[in-house]
Design an enzyme around this catalytic site. Sequence first.
Site, PDB file in Angstrom:
ATOM      1  CG  ASP A  13      -1.846   1.113   1.374  1.00  0.00           C
ATOM      2  OD1 ASP A  13      -1.687   2.141   0.688  1.00  0.00           O
ATOM      3  OD2 ASP A  13      -2.772   0.987   2.204  1.00  0.00           O
ATOM      4  CB  ILE A  14       1.354   4.018  -2.453  1.00  0.00           C
ATOM      5  CG1 ILE A  14       2.486   5.015  -2.727  1.00  0.00           C
ATOM      6  CG2 ILE A  14      -0.025   4.660  -2.483  1.00  0.00           C
ATOM      7  CD1 ILE A  14       2.518   5.550  -4.134  1.00  0.00           C
ATOM      8  CG  ASN A  27     -10.175  12.931  -9.838  1.00  0.00           C
ATOM      9  OD1 ASN A  27     -10.153  14.142  -9.636  1.00  0.00           O
ATOM     10  ND2 ASN A  27     -10.806  12.098  -9.043  1.00  0.00           N
ATOM     11  N   GLY A  35      -9.419   4.312  -6.104  1.00  0.00           N
ATOM     12  CA  GLY A  35      -8.072   3.761  -6.226  1.00  0.00           C
ATOM     13  C   GLY A  35      -7.061   4.449  -5.332  1.00  0.00           C
ATOM     14  CG  ASP A  37      -7.373  10.915  -6.203  1.00  0.00           C
ATOM     15  OD1 ASP A  37      -6.638  11.590  -5.457  1.00  0.00           O
ATOM     16  OD2 ASP A  37      -8.288  11.405  -6.874  1.00  0.00           O
ATOM     17  CB  SER A 125      -2.511   5.649 -16.553  1.00  0.00           C
ATOM     18  OG  SER A 125      -2.715   7.043 -16.512  1.00  0.00           O
ATOM     19  N   GLY A 127      -4.807   1.387 -13.500  1.00  0.00           N
ATOM     20  CA  GLY A 127      -6.023   0.902 -12.852  1.00  0.00           C
ATOM     21  C   GLY A 127      -7.228   1.195 -13.720  1.00  0.00           C
ATOM     22  CE1 TYR A 129      -9.003   7.879 -14.672  1.00  0.00           C
ATOM     23  CE2 TYR A 129      -6.905   8.948 -15.006  1.00  0.00           C
ATOM     24  CZ  TYR A 129      -8.195   8.971 -14.534  1.00  0.00           C
ATOM     25  OH  TYR A 129      -8.674  10.101 -13.919  1.00  0.00           O
TER      26      TYR A 129
END
Length: 176
Positions: A13-14, A27, A35, A37, A125, A127, A129
Amino acid sequence: MNTRPAITLVLGDITDQHVDALVNAANSSLLGGGGVDGAVHRRGGKAILDDCRRLRASRYGKGLPTGRAVATTAGELHAEHVIHTVGPVHSATEDRSDLLASCYRESLRVAGELGARSVAFPAISTGIYGWPMDDGARIAVRTVLESAPASVTDVRFVLFDRAAYQAFETALAEQG
């Protein structure tokens, strides 16, 4: 010539990373989403959203353009800053690779301006996207190796699942 940063791949997990700058796959609204974000906003708390609202009220009234990056506080995260970047939506009919590479370049530029030595990236991008993971990993690794300022010595790609980790592992091996 740029000095190559040390690149580490992390499965996890970031929002758990202890770094100077954590990159958020945002976004364009900068006001949170799903996600990465959503996780960054939830875990980082209200201070991040407050900074993002200030950015929207000033420089980014229409939102942050795709491929650009901007920094805010990291709130309650284990980082000094969050660098928000808006990745492109993948297209089967239009090559948007330069926009994806720009996300990494611009994030590194902002990190350098902040004096950050350590930076954690998600797989931008890949995920919702829809960017193919193998191609996204190749673009990410190549761009970081080519664009990291000398001050950034530690880059981590924090991958959420084993398939993403393996794609980045392959891309890193291909870059030598």
